[in-house]
Design a protein around this motif. Sequence first.
Motif, PDB file in Angstrom:
ATOM      1  N   GLY A  49      51.099  82.680  33.128  1.00  0.00           N
ATOM      2  CA  GLY A  49      52.400  82.776  32.451  1.00  0.00           C
ATOM      3  C   GLY A  49      53.506  83.435  33.259  1.00  0.00           C
ATOM      4  O   GLY A  49      54.622  83.600  32.766  1.00  0.00           O
ATOM      5  N   MET A  50      53.229  83.803  34.497  1.00  0.00           N
ATOM      6  CA  MET A  50      54.259  84.473  35.311  1.00  0.00           C
ATOM      7  C   MET A  50      55.452  83.568  35.593  1.00  0.00           C
ATOM      8  O   MET A  50      56.597  84.025  35.632  1.00  0.00           O
ATOM      9  N   CYS A  51      55.208  82.314  35.783  1.00  0.00           N
ATOM     10  CA  CYS A  51      56.310  81.376  36.046  1.00  0.00           C
ATOM     11  C   CYS A  51      57.210  81.278  34.819  1.00  0.00           C
ATOM     12  O   CYS A  51      58.437  81.349  34.929  1.00  0.00           O
ATOM     13  N   GLU A  52      56.602  81.131  33.669  1.00  0.00           N
ATOM     14  CA  GLU A  52      57.373  81.028  32.420  1.00  0.00           C
ATOM     15  C   GLU A  52      58.204  82.285  32.202  1.00  0.00           C
ATOM     16  O   GLU A  52      59.393  82.230  31.872  1.00  0.00           O
ATOM     17  N   LYS A  53      57.576  83.441  32.413  1.00  0.00           N
ATOM     18  CA  LYS A  53      58.239  84.722  32.183  1.00  0.00           C
ATOM     19  C   LYS A  53      59.450  84.911  33.097  1.00  0.00           C
ATOM     20  O   LYS A  53      60.450  85.499  32.703  1.00  0.00           O
ATOM     21  N   ASN A  54      59.381  84.407  34.306  1.00  0.00           N
ATOM     22  CA  ASN A  54      60.431  84.665  35.297  1.00  0.00           C
ATOM     23  C   ASN A  54      61.426  83.530  35.496  1.00  0.00           C
ATOM     24  O   ASN A  54      62.397  83.697  36.241  1.00  0.00           O
ATOM     25  N   CYS A  55      61.215  82.419  34.861  1.00  0.00           N
ATOM     26  CA  CYS A  55      62.149  81.298  35.033  1.00  0.00           C
ATOM     27  C   CYS A  55      63.487  81.626  34.365  1.00  0.00           C
ATOM     28  O   CYS A  55      63.545  81.851  33.160  1.00  0.00           O
ATOM     29  N   PRO A  56      64.585  81.642  35.124  1.00  0.00           N
ATOM     30  CA  PRO A  56      65.877  81.998  34.553  1.00  0.00           C
ATOM     31  C   PRO A  56      66.460  80.900  33.657  1.00  0.00           C
ATOM     32  O   PRO A  56      67.393  81.145  32.902  1.00  0.00           O
TER      33      PRO A  56
END
Length: 66
Positions: A49-56
């Motif tokens: 989920g790191m990509c989801e959390k950091n996608c602006p």
Amino acid sequence: MKKIKRQAVSNKSECVACGVCALECKRQAIQIFKGCYAIVDTSLCVGCGMCEKNCPAGAIEMEVIE
Ligand code: SF4
Ligand code: SF4
């Protein structure tokens, strides 16, 4: 109880190709296709989920796969 597995799914119409998700992904599961939008290699994604959390742009969603 069975553990729920999740996988990242990118929405190319919302993606602004910033590359943040690819940098955040510890599995190198994301590439920016022809510099235009993110694509997730589902065989490498572990659903952290790191990509989801950091996608602006809010262009990644986590999908339950089983
Ligand atoms: S959920 Fe985690 S492993 Fe999967 S693409 Fe995103 S950052 Fe990479
Ligand atoms: S972080 Fe979001 S906007 Fe940036 S490349 Fe990834 S999916 Fe696209």
